[in-house]
Design an enzyme around this catalytic site. Structure first.
Site, PDB file in Angstrom:
ATOM      1  N   LYS A   8       0.865  -1.187   0.000  1.00 33.83           N
ATOM      2  CA  LYS A   8       0.000   0.000   0.000  1.00 33.83           C
ATOM      3  C   LYS A   8       0.897   1.231   0.000  1.00 33.83           C
ATOM      4  O   LYS A   8       2.088   1.179   0.350  1.00 33.83           O
ATOM      5  CB  LYS A   8      -0.945   0.012   1.203  1.00 33.83           C
ATOM      6  N   GLY A  97      10.987  -2.048   5.568  1.00 33.97           N
ATOM      7  CA  GLY A  97      11.387  -0.736   6.045  1.00 33.97           C
ATOM      8  C   GLY A  97      11.168   0.353   5.037  1.00 33.97           C
ATOM      9  O   GLY A  97      11.938   1.316   4.955  1.00 33.97           O
ATOM     10  N   GLY A  99       7.800   1.706   4.361  1.00 32.62           N
ATOM     11  CA  GLY A  99       6.530   2.404   4.512  1.00 32.62           C
ATOM     12  C   GLY A  99       5.460   1.895   3.563  1.00 32.62           C
ATOM     13  O   GLY A  99       4.492   2.591   3.285  1.00 32.62           O
ATOM     14  N   LEU A 100       5.624   0.648   3.082  1.00 29.39           N
ATOM     15  CA  LEU A 100       4.699   0.081   2.112  1.00 29.39           C
ATOM     16  C   LEU A 100       3.804  -1.019   2.700  1.00 29.39           C
ATOM     17  O   LEU A 100       2.952  -1.561   1.992  1.00 29.39           O
ATOM     18  CB  LEU A 100       5.480  -0.484   0.918  1.00 29.39           C
ATOM     19  N   GLY A 101       4.013  -1.356   3.965  1.00 27.99           N
ATOM     20  CA  GLY A 101       3.126  -2.306   4.641  1.00 27.99           C
ATOM     21  C   GLY A 101       3.288  -3.743   4.227  1.00 27.99           C
ATOM     22  O   GLY A 101       2.359  -4.544   4.393  1.00 27.99           O
ATOM     23  N   GLY A 103       5.018  -6.371   5.466  1.00 23.51           N
ATOM     24  CA  GLY A 103       4.851  -7.346   6.539  1.00 23.51           C
ATOM     25  C   GLY A 103       3.412  -7.437   7.011  1.00 23.51           C
ATOM     26  O   GLY A 103       2.900  -8.537   7.291  1.00 23.51           O
ATOM     27  N   ALA A 105       0.759  -6.779   5.203  1.00 25.84           N
ATOM     28  CA  ALA A 105      -0.003  -7.463   4.157  1.00 25.84           C
ATOM     29  C   ALA A 105       0.175  -8.967   4.255  1.00 25.84           C
ATOM     30  O   ALA A 105      -0.795  -9.731   4.153  1.00 25.84           O
ATOM     31  CB  ALA A 105       0.439  -6.962   2.786  1.00 25.84           C
ATOM     32  N   ASP A 137      -1.902  -1.319  11.012  1.00 24.20           N
ATOM     33  CA  ASP A 137      -2.401  -1.271   9.637  1.00 24.20           C
ATOM     34  C   ASP A 137      -2.692  -2.646   9.050  1.00 24.20           C
ATOM     35  O   ASP A 137      -3.113  -2.748   7.901  1.00 24.20           O
ATOM     36  CB  ASP A 137      -1.429  -0.510   8.733  1.00 24.20           C
TER      37      ASP A 137
END
Length: 279
Positions: A8, A97, A99-101, A103, A105, A137
């Protein structure tokens, strides 16, 4: 059973208040993108005393396998439903690391797969509750549709937003930004304009309205991240931003344009993506 957990991006991110417990209230828009890991689970043959085996492939994952969120997701459901022994294969492609989520997801998709493979019967609301225990998140990836997020990033309101047809360029420099340090350095304050309102504007206006509060403190300490954002704009991005607390930067480009030719330099991971309809 095989699935492909997707990443994301954050469209805007405002840190509005530091709470007495040390956490922060924020507001942002989560938007799913087609940058994917691969996750497969099958019943474990000849398991013996083993409940699960984790096989990691692709990009290196830091930390002990026991701390991987897909393992934590399995163990959490196993406590309540006594799951069959399971063989887990995780191929990492989403950078960590960033900022894309990635882990988060993986964890959410693991919960959904276990629920389906073993016919547990959990509803989406129940899956979200389990996912929220793994990370703020994580629950977003259960429904995996654009949302306006509040609280600590765990309170969701669905929004109507489509970036279908645009091109997305994501760049992850060889820079590590500690999430803990990022929150420690940020200056909480009420947002002048909520991201929920900003994303309703024409995309060409986002540059002057949609902001990521982390950039103010992170850019001076990690100038390479700021440089990549400016490079995106010089190449013709309609909007560019750091995602979450970094360190990845993304740029949105017109779907009618050709990809610019550009080398972001040694150590940078680069992903060019065509955005389709939200699944």
């Amino acid at each position: 059973m095989l699935t492909f957990p997707n990443a994301k991006i954050n469209l805007g991110l405002n840190i509005t208040r530091r709470k007495p417990d040390g956490y922060h209230d924020l507001e942002t828009v989560f938007y799913p993108i087609p940058l994917e890991d691969a996750l497969e689970i099958v019943p474990l043959q000849a398991a013996g005393a083993q409940k699960y085996v984790l096989h990691l492939h692709g990009d290196e994952v830091a930390g002990h396998p026991e701390d991987n969120l897909v393992v934590k997701a399995y163990r959490m459901l196993d406590q309540d439903f006594d799951l069959p022994p399971t063989d887990i294969h995780l191929f990492k492609h989403i950078p960590s690391g960033a900022g894309l989520g990635g882990g988060s997801a993986d964890a959410a998709f693991m919960l959904k797969m276990l629920n389906e493979l073993y016919a547990i019967g959990l509803t989406e609301e129940q899956l979200e509750a389990y996912a929220a225990r793994l990370g703020a998140d994580c629950a977003f990836f259960i429904r995996n549709k654009p949302v306006y997020a509040e609280g600590i990033g765990n309170l969701f309101t669905p929004i109507s937003l489509s970036l279908e047809g645009y091109k997305l360029w994501v760049v992850k420099p060889d820079v590590f930004v500690s999430t803990r340090d990022a929150f420690a350095q940020v200056r909480p304050r009420p947002a002048e304009v909520s991201p929920k309102e900003s994303v309703r504007l024409p995309l060409a206006e986002w540059r002057h309205s949609l902001v990521n509060d982390f950039e103010e403190s992170i850019f001076p300490r990690f100038p390479r991240i700021a440089e990549i954002k400016e490079e995106m704009y010089r190449m013709g991005a309609i909007y560019a931003s750091m995602s979450g607390s970094g360190s990845s930067v993304y740029g949105l480009f017109s779907g009618d344009s050709d990809w610019p030719v550009h080398d972001f330099g040694a150590g940078c991971l680069s992903y060019q993506l065509q955005l389709g309809a939200v699944r």
